[in-house]
Design an enzyme around this catalytic site. Sequence first.
Site, mmCIF file in Angstrom:
data_model
loop_
_atom_site.group_PDB
_atom_site.id
_atom_site.type_symbol
_atom_site.label_atom_id
_atom_site.label_comp_id
_atom_site.label_asym_id
_atom_site.label_seq_id
_atom_site.Cartn_x
_atom_site.Cartn_y
_atom_site.Cartn_z
ATOM 1 N N HIS A 7 0.348 -3.584 -7.277
ATOM 2 C CA HIS A 7 -0.474 -3.662 -6.064
ATOM 3 C C HIS A 7 -1.943 -3.884 -6.423
ATOM 4 C CE1 HIS A 7 2.974 -1.071 -4.587
ATOM 5 N NE2 HIS A 7 2.978 -2.066 -3.713
ATOM 6 N N GLU A 58 0.077 -0.605 -10.469
ATOM 7 C CA GLU A 58 -0.716 -1.693 -11.040
ATOM 8 C C GLU A 58 -0.348 -3.048 -10.437
ATOM 9 O OE1 GLU A 58 -3.511 -3.783 -13.068
ATOM 10 O OE2 GLU A 58 -3.363 -1.625 -12.734
ATOM 11 N N SER A 90 7.564 0.613 -6.840
ATOM 12 C CA SER A 90 7.393 2.000 -6.412
ATOM 13 C C SER A 90 8.660 2.811 -6.637
ATOM 14 C CB SER A 90 7.003 2.035 -4.930
ATOM 15 O OG SER A 90 5.779 1.366 -4.722
#
Length: 332
Positions: free
Chosen positions: A34, A32, A187
Amino acid sequence: MTASLLRTAADLRARARVGRRAVVMTMGALHEGHATLIRTARRIAGPEGEVVVTVFVNPLQFGAGEDLDRYPRTLDADVELAGKSGADAVFAPSVDEVYPGGEPQVRISAGPMGERLEGASRPGHFDGMLTVVAKLLHLTRPDVALYGQKDAQQLALIRRMVRDLNFGVEIVGVPTVREEDGLALSSRNRYLSPAERRTALALSQALFAGRDRHAAQEALRARAREVPATRARAEALSAIGESRAAADAHAVATTAGGPAAVRAAARLVLDEAARLDPPLRLDYLALVDPSDFTEIGDDFTGEAVLAVAARVGSTRLIDNLPLTFGTFGDAS
């Protein structure tokens, strides 16, 4: 919206340029955070413009023993999320496409700012990062490029490179996106076990503690400025029952505060997290000037960044918050 997948520089060059091109650079494993970058890029580019998302896991910015091999690669899902968020194209080149002659002999040097904090913990990281960013800026030829403020030192170095080397591109920083519990989206969060994730919350909690301490200090200083220490004023305050509050405001405003208090409040949270199971292993806690990432002094005024890096289990995480000193107002 469906994003086109482009694998070569030739494919990218073949696209017709229409309006402004906005680029979001990523290493994939999109989340989210990104998506927020891509949506912001879409607004900046406008309906007539173009948004390109790059997906490239850059080997130059991973040091020995870091997680290059296990870094998540989810290209199909990345293309889907990028399209849904407003991207027109995903440029996902191979290593050979980006570095056709092998690792480049000529690289961008991050200079002294790249040797501090993240640079000290990860030697060579920022040289590799700036080298690939420079290459991708040349390959994608954007009008504007967007980066997350979670990687504050990276963003500062990109801005410095663009300014120092006269890249004709606008750099936009986008605020950090967080989970409901405060953990900054990354990530690498997917590496955390449930217990490790609970410990990892200490990073954001430490930053919030520093921010709250700063906001309280600035509010008390503002109140003290409004309550002059004159006898007549003291008598008037006493008459309406505010003398103790005024005294408290003056006392707090003249005690140790500022950057030292912010660091102390944040460190207290991190020290407690070091005793958890699993423990948090602090790499650094720093309160720095964002222009060069040097530690600020107690008399500093202006914009600052409170930054933290730590390991939980085998996962290394970073986070930061912007603060403003010397305004007698809330932290930004």
